[in-house]
Scaffold this active site. Structure first.
Site, PDB file in Angstrom:
ATOM      1  N   SER A 133     -23.438 -37.064 -24.419  1.00  0.00           N
ATOM      2  CA  SER A 133     -23.985 -37.782 -25.575  1.00  0.00           C
ATOM      3  C   SER A 133     -23.022 -38.899 -25.960  1.00  0.00           C
ATOM      4  O   SER A 133     -21.819 -38.797 -25.674  1.00  0.00           O
ATOM      5  CB  SER A 133     -24.115 -36.813 -26.756  1.00  0.00           C
ATOM      6  OG  SER A 133     -24.389 -37.519 -27.949  1.00  0.00           O
ATOM      7  N   TYR A 146     -20.575 -30.485 -32.439  1.00  0.00           N
ATOM      8  CA  TYR A 146     -21.350 -31.119 -31.359  1.00  0.00           C
ATOM      9  C   TYR A 146     -20.467 -32.123 -30.606  1.00  0.00           C
ATOM     10  O   TYR A 146     -20.412 -32.121 -29.379  1.00  0.00           O
ATOM     11  CB  TYR A 146     -22.570 -31.806 -31.965  1.00  0.00           C
ATOM     12  CG  TYR A 146     -23.517 -32.408 -30.953  1.00  0.00           C
ATOM     13  CD1 TYR A 146     -24.348 -31.601 -30.185  1.00  0.00           C
ATOM     14  CD2 TYR A 146     -23.574 -33.786 -30.752  1.00  0.00           C
ATOM     15  CE1 TYR A 146     -25.225 -32.156 -29.252  1.00  0.00           C
ATOM     16  CE2 TYR A 146     -24.442 -34.343 -29.827  1.00  0.00           C
ATOM     17  CZ  TYR A 146     -25.271 -33.529 -29.080  1.00  0.00           C
ATOM     18  OH  TYR A 146     -26.127 -34.073 -28.159  1.00  0.00           O
ATOM     19  N   LYS A 150     -19.327 -31.814 -26.644  1.00  0.00           N
ATOM     20  CA  LYS A 150     -19.676 -32.816 -25.626  1.00  0.00           C
ATOM     21  C   LYS A 150     -18.410 -33.461 -25.050  1.00  0.00           C
ATOM     22  O   LYS A 150     -18.369 -33.806 -23.870  1.00  0.00           O
ATOM     23  CB  LYS A 150     -20.611 -33.872 -26.217  1.00  0.00           C
ATOM     24  CG  LYS A 150     -22.004 -33.333 -26.569  1.00  0.00           C
ATOM     25  CD  LYS A 150     -22.772 -32.858 -25.326  1.00  0.00           C
ATOM     26  CE  LYS A 150     -24.226 -32.534 -25.632  1.00  0.00           C
ATOM     27  NZ  LYS A 150     -24.983 -32.099 -24.451  1.00  0.00           N
TER      28      LYS A 150
HETATM   29  P1  NDP Z   1     -34.292 -30.565 -27.230  1.00  0.00           P
HETATM   30  O1  NDP Z   1     -33.804 -29.751 -28.363  1.00  0.00           O
HETATM   31  O2  NDP Z   1     -35.479 -31.412 -27.418  1.00  0.00           O
HETATM   32  O3  NDP Z   1     -34.465 -29.647 -25.930  1.00  0.00           O
HETATM   33  C1  NDP Z   1     -33.369 -28.858 -25.535  1.00  0.00           C
HETATM   34  C2  NDP Z   1     -33.796 -27.903 -24.453  1.00  0.00           C
HETATM   35  O4  NDP Z   1     -32.651 -27.075 -24.142  1.00  0.00           O
HETATM   36  C3  NDP Z   1     -34.911 -26.977 -24.912  1.00  0.00           C
HETATM   37  O5  NDP Z   1     -35.765 -26.689 -23.849  1.00  0.00           O
HETATM   38  C4  NDP Z   1     -34.138 -25.733 -25.353  1.00  0.00           C
HETATM   39  O6  NDP Z   1     -34.878 -24.529 -25.273  1.00  0.00           O
HETATM   40  C5  NDP Z   1     -33.021 -25.710 -24.322  1.00  0.00           C
HETATM   41  N1  NDP Z   1     -31.929 -24.890 -24.852  1.00  0.00           N
HETATM   42  C6  NDP Z   1     -31.222 -25.105 -25.983  1.00  0.00           C
HETATM   43  N2  NDP Z   1     -30.395 -24.064 -26.201  1.00  0.00           N
HETATM   44  C7  NDP Z   1     -30.613 -23.185 -25.185  1.00  0.00           C
HETATM   45  C8  NDP Z   1     -30.074 -21.923 -24.867  1.00  0.00           C
HETATM   46  N3  NDP Z   1     -29.163 -21.315 -25.630  1.00  0.00           N
HETATM   47  N4  NDP Z   1     -30.511 -21.298 -23.748  1.00  0.00           N
HETATM   48  C9  NDP Z   1     -31.448 -21.872 -22.963  1.00  0.00           C
HETATM   49  N5  NDP Z   1     -32.010 -23.049 -23.217  1.00  0.00           N
HETATM   50  C10 NDP Z   1     -31.585 -23.704 -24.325  1.00  0.00           C
HETATM   51  O7  NDP Z   1     -33.036 -31.486 -26.818  1.00  0.00           O
HETATM   52  P2  NDP Z   1     -33.015 -32.917 -26.105  1.00  0.00           P
HETATM   53  O8  NDP Z   1     -33.992 -32.982 -25.017  1.00  0.00           O
HETATM   54  O9  NDP Z   1     -32.996 -33.934 -27.166  1.00  0.00           O
HETATM   55  O10 NDP Z   1     -31.531 -32.850 -25.502  1.00  0.00           O
HETATM   56  C11 NDP Z   1     -31.265 -32.669 -24.117  1.00  0.00           C
HETATM   57  C12 NDP Z   1     -29.793 -32.972 -23.902  1.00  0.00           C
HETATM   58  O11 NDP Z   1     -29.511 -34.305 -24.300  1.00  0.00           O
HETATM   59  C13 NDP Z   1     -28.867 -32.087 -24.731  1.00  0.00           C
HETATM   60  O12 NDP Z   1     -27.742 -31.730 -23.982  1.00  0.00           O
HETATM   61  C14 NDP Z   1     -28.483 -32.965 -25.895  1.00  0.00           C
HETATM   62  O13 NDP Z   1     -27.245 -32.599 -26.441  1.00  0.00           O
HETATM   63  C15 NDP Z   1     -28.441 -34.324 -25.219  1.00  0.00           C
HETATM   64  N6  NDP Z   1     -28.611 -35.442 -26.135  1.00  0.00           N
HETATM   65  C16 NDP Z   1     -29.737 -35.580 -26.911  1.00  0.00           C
HETATM   66  C17 NDP Z   1     -29.861 -36.647 -27.775  1.00  0.00           C
HETATM   67  C18 NDP Z   1     -31.066 -36.835 -28.649  1.00  0.00           C
HETATM   68  O14 NDP Z   1     -31.005 -37.687 -29.564  1.00  0.00           O
HETATM   69  N7  NDP Z   1     -32.161 -36.143 -28.433  1.00  0.00           N
HETATM   70  C19 NDP Z   1     -28.796 -37.656 -27.898  1.00  0.00           C
HETATM   71  C20 NDP Z   1     -27.682 -37.435 -27.030  1.00  0.00           C
HETATM   72  C21 NDP Z   1     -27.606 -36.365 -26.191  1.00  0.00           C
HETATM   73  P3  NDP Z   1     -35.455 -23.829 -26.635  1.00  0.00           P
HETATM   74  O15 NDP Z   1     -36.176 -24.891 -27.382  1.00  0.00           O
HETATM   75  O16 NDP Z   1     -36.321 -22.777 -26.088  1.00  0.00           O
HETATM   76  O17 NDP Z   1     -34.253 -23.327 -27.353  1.00  0.00           O
END
Ligand code: NDP
Length: 241
Positions: A133, A146, A150
Site C-alpha cells: 500500500s 496498517y 505493510k
Molecule cells: P477487501 O477488504 O475489499 O478484500 C480483502 C479480501 O481479503 C477479502 O476477500 C477478505 O475476505 C480477504 N481477507 C481479509 N482478511 C482475511 C483473513 N484473515 N483470512 C482470509 N482472507 C482474508 O480489500 P481490498 O481488495 O481493498 O484490498 C486488497 C489488498 O490491497 C489488501 O492487502 C489491502 O491492504 C491492499 N490495499 C487496498 C487499498 C484500498 O484502498 N482498497 C489501498 C492500498 C492497499 P473476507 O471479506 O471474507 O474477510
C-alpha cells in the site's frame, strides 16, 4: 499477457482487488487457486470462475501453512489479502496491531515460504507479487498498525527478492492508493478525509481494482523478467505530490 497453463495462488480472492485479479487471470487462461475467508465468496469464486477455492483464516498461522501446502503446486503467487482497523496511534491496541500483522505481514511470509520451497524442490522458476500500500511509504493518521504491517511486508519482499532470485523466483511489491473496494468503504468513507486524499492524487481519481490487477499481472509475467525487489506505486502520482 497470456497465462494459459499457469496455476496461480491468489490470497484474499473473495472481494475487491483479489477478486478482480482472479477475474483477469481466468480470462487470460490461468487456473486460479483462491485462498479466502468467507464461505459465500468461496462458492461465488467456484461458480463464476471455476477456480479451486480454499477457505482459510489467514490470521491463523497453522491454518495458513496448511492451506498454502494444499494449494500447491503453483507457478505464481499473489499475496493480496489484507485487512485494516482504524485507530489513532495513541489508542492503537496490541490486539489490533497483532491482528493486522498476522494477516498483512505474517501470512504472506508463510504462503511464500511454502510456494518457494515447492518450486525450489522441483527446480522450477516463479514470481511473487505482494500487495502492499502507499501506506507503507507515508504516515496516514489512524492507520498506525496498517502502515507498520505493510512496511513489514515491504521488508519481506526485499529479502525474498534477494534470497529467492538465485533460484529463479522474483518478488515484487505493488502499492495501491485508495482503491474502490469494500476495504476503501471501511477506511475512506469520511468525505473530508477522502477529499484530502483525492486532492493529493494528480490524476484526480481513486483507483479501480482493474488498475491494480493489470500491474500485478505485468509483474508476474515474463515481460517483467528483469524486475525484482521493487515497490511499485499504483497511485496516480500520489507519491510525487
Ligand atoms: P477487501 O477488504 O475489499 O478484500 C480483502 C479480501 O481479503 C477479502 O476477500 C477478505 O475476505 C480477504 N481477507 C481479509 N482478511 C482475511 C483473513 N484473515 N483470512 C482470509 N482472507 C482474508 O480489500 P481490498 O481488495 O481493498 O484490498 C486488497 C489488498 O490491497 C489488501 O492487502 C489491502 O491492504 C491492499 N490495499 C487496498 C487499498 C484500498 O484502498 N482498497 C489501498 C492500498 C492497499 P473476507 O471479506 O471474507 O474477510
Amino acid at each position: 499477457m497470456d497465462f494459459r497453463g499457469k496455476r496461480v495462488i491468489v490470497t484474499g480472492a473473495g472481494k475487491g482487488i483479489g477478486r478482480e485479479i482472479v477475474r483477469m487471470l481466468s480470462e487470460r487462461g490461468a487456473q486460479v487457486v483462491a485462498l479466502t475467508r468467507s464461505a459465500a465468496d468461496i462458492e461465488a469464486l467456484r461458480g463464476e470462475f471455476g477456480c479451486r477455492a480454499l477457505q482459510v483464516d489467514l490470521a491463523d498461522a497453522d491454518a495458513t501453512r496448511e492451506a498454502a501446502i494444499a494449494a500447491l503446486p503453483a507457478d505464481f503467487l499473489i499475496n493480496c489479502a489484507g485487512t485494516t482497523e482504524l485507530q489513532p496511534f495513541l489508542e492503537t491496541t496490541v490486539e489490533a496491531f497483532d491482528r493486522l500483522v498476522a494477516v498483512n505481514t505474517r501470512a504472506p511470509m508463510i504462503v511464500a515460504q511454502e510456494y518457494a520451497r515447492s518450486l525450489i524442490k522441483e527446480d522450477r522458476k516463479g514470481a511473487i507479487v505482494n500487495v502492499s500500500s502507499v501506506a507503507s511509504f507515508v504516515g496516514i493518521p489512524d492507520h498506525a498498525a496498517y502502515c507498520a504491517s505493510k512496511g513489514g511486508l515491504d521488508g519481506l519482499t526485499r529479502v525474498m527478492a534477494k534470497e529467492l532470485a538465485p533460484h529463479g523466483i522474483r518478488a515484487n511489491g505493488v502499492h495501491p492508493t485508495v482503491t474502490l473496494t469494500p476495504m476503501a468503504v471501511k477506511a475512506w468513507s469520511d468525505p473530508e478525509k477522502a477529499a484530502g486524499m483525492m486532492k493529493r492524487i494528480p490524476v484526480g481519481r481513486f483507483a479501480e481494482p482493474a488498475d491494480i490487477a493489470e500491474v500485478v499481472l505485468f509483474l508476474l509475467s515474463d515481460q517483467a523478467a528483469m524486475v525484482n525487489g521493487i515497490s511499485m506505486p499504483v497511485d496516480g502520482g500520489y507519491m510525487i505530490a
